[in-house]
Design a protein around this motif. Structure first.
Motif, PDB file in Angstrom:
ATOM      1  N   ALA A  78       0.826  -1.208   0.000  1.00 34.04           N
ATOM      2  CA  ALA A  78       0.000   0.000   0.000  1.00 34.04           C
ATOM      3  C   ALA A  78       0.861   1.260   0.000  1.00 34.04           C
ATOM      4  N   GLY A  79       1.960   1.246   0.751  1.00 32.81           N
ATOM      5  CA  GLY A  79       2.789   2.426   0.860  1.00 32.81           C
ATOM      6  C   GLY A  79       3.839   2.566  -0.212  1.00 32.81           C
ATOM      7  N   HIS A  80       4.233   1.431  -0.819  1.00 29.63           N
ATOM      8  CA  HIS A  80       5.328   1.440  -1.789  1.00 29.63           C
ATOM      9  C   HIS A  80       4.976   0.524  -2.962  1.00 29.63           C
ATOM     10  N   PRO A  81       3.969   0.891  -3.727  1.00 34.84           N
ATOM     11  CA  PRO A  81       3.469  -0.009  -4.775  1.00 34.84           C
ATOM     12  C   PRO A  81       4.514  -0.371  -5.824  1.00 34.84           C
ATOM     13  N   GLU A  82       5.457   0.526  -6.059  1.00 39.15           N
ATOM     14  CA  GLU A  82       6.465   0.261  -7.081  1.00 39.15           C
ATOM     15  C   GLU A  82       7.414  -0.865  -6.701  1.00 39.15           C
ATOM     16  N   MET A  83       7.413  -1.251  -5.438  1.00 41.27           N
ATOM     17  CA  MET A  83       8.342  -2.276  -4.956  1.00 41.27           C
ATOM     18  C   MET A  83       7.786  -3.687  -5.037  1.00 41.27           C
TER      19      MET A  83
END
Length: 285
Positions: free
Chosen positions: A121-126
């Motif tokens: 949720a906080g770091h979708p690119e990861m």
């Protein structure tokens, strides 16, 4: 506090140590570094060793890293006693950085599923792909009571490893003998004539661990996840209710689910083969 390392008996894996947020994290690695990365996150009463069979299977196509969260097994304890979701997420972000990863497949069970969801949720690119095993935004009625019962059962130590083995077989009657031994090796150590837990006792005595964000906040977190997601749920569990499962798979942007027969909350230990069929069918070839 830390204990001396215990060798892992299987030749398919090796342990490495990575420092993140000032803590030495112990990690089991499987497979070729040339393969796409996969990170496995365990539940609250667990360690990275429980993933062994899943890790071996995944290592045919992925470079698998199964972590011992802070305060567990061979990873150092938090000096502040911080075992919050936010702390775990910060640790995983530090591991990404230490490993030079931009993204990875992340698989989380129970508490680890909550950590994985918060990360997504906080770091979708990861997140390349997300697999959440028997974890969801709402606790089934009675789950908090069951959690406190488990806390009470974990307050004990044991007079011998045989007694600990009997307790583990009773607590998780459906897992294999090998899985029992991996749990005992990872979580227990002989000390002063007793067999005691390796993990920070604050994990087992802190009622603060059962404090969760509000139901609305948890739903907002899960529904904000954009990564393609598979929920692998125990057919005999219902920790994630049928109603919650339906909402997750219809309101998340790209989510599906599967119920694994003959499996409770410890889905992948209760029924490894069907769990791997589900995961392999979901992950890109």
């Amino acid at each position: 506090m830390a204990f001396a390392a215990v060798p892992v008996s299987e030749v398919d894996s090796h342990r490495t140590t990575v420092t993140t947020n000032g803590l030495k994290y112990s990690v089991l690695e499987y497979g070729s570094p040339d393969n796409p990365p996969a990170i496995l996150l365990h539940g609250v009463w667990s360690t990275g060793a429980v993933w062994h069979d899943i890790s071996v299977a995944l290592s045919e196509t992925h470079h698998v890293r199964s972590v011992d969260f802070r305060g567990r097994s061979q990873t150092e304890w938090s000096s502040e006693g911080d075992y919050s979701t936010e702390a775990y997420v910060a640790d995983v972000l530090g591991l990404y950085e230490a490993w030079g990863l931009d993204s990875a497949t992340v698989i989380g069970h129970s508490m680890g599923g909550g950590v994985a969801t918060a990360l997504a949720a906080g770091h979708p690119e990861m997140i390349d792909s997300l697999v959440i095993i028997d974890s969801g935004p709402v606790m089934r009625a009675g789950s908090a009571v069951e959690f406190e019962r488990q806390l009470a059962s974990l307050a004990q130590d044991f007079p011998s490893m045989a007694a600990a083995r009997a307790w583990q077989h009773h607590a998780l009657p459906n897992i294999s003998d090998d899985a029992v031994e991996r749990r005992l090796d990872a979580r227990l150590v002989e000390q002063d004539g007793r067999v005691v837990w390796r993990e920070d006792p604050r994990i087992r005595t802190s009622l603060g661990l059962i404090v969760r964000p509000s139901e609305d906040e948890m739903w907002k977190r899960f529904l904000s996840v954009k990564a393609r997601t598979l929920f692998v749920l125990g057919g005999n569990s219902q920790l994630v209710t049928d109603e919650a499962e339906k909402r997750l798979t219809t309101e998340m942007s790209d989510a599906k689910s599967v119920r694994i027969a003959n499996a409770g909350h410890n889905v992948f230990e209760d029924n490894h083969d069907d769990t791997m069929i589900a995961i392999n069918g979901f992950l890109p070839g």
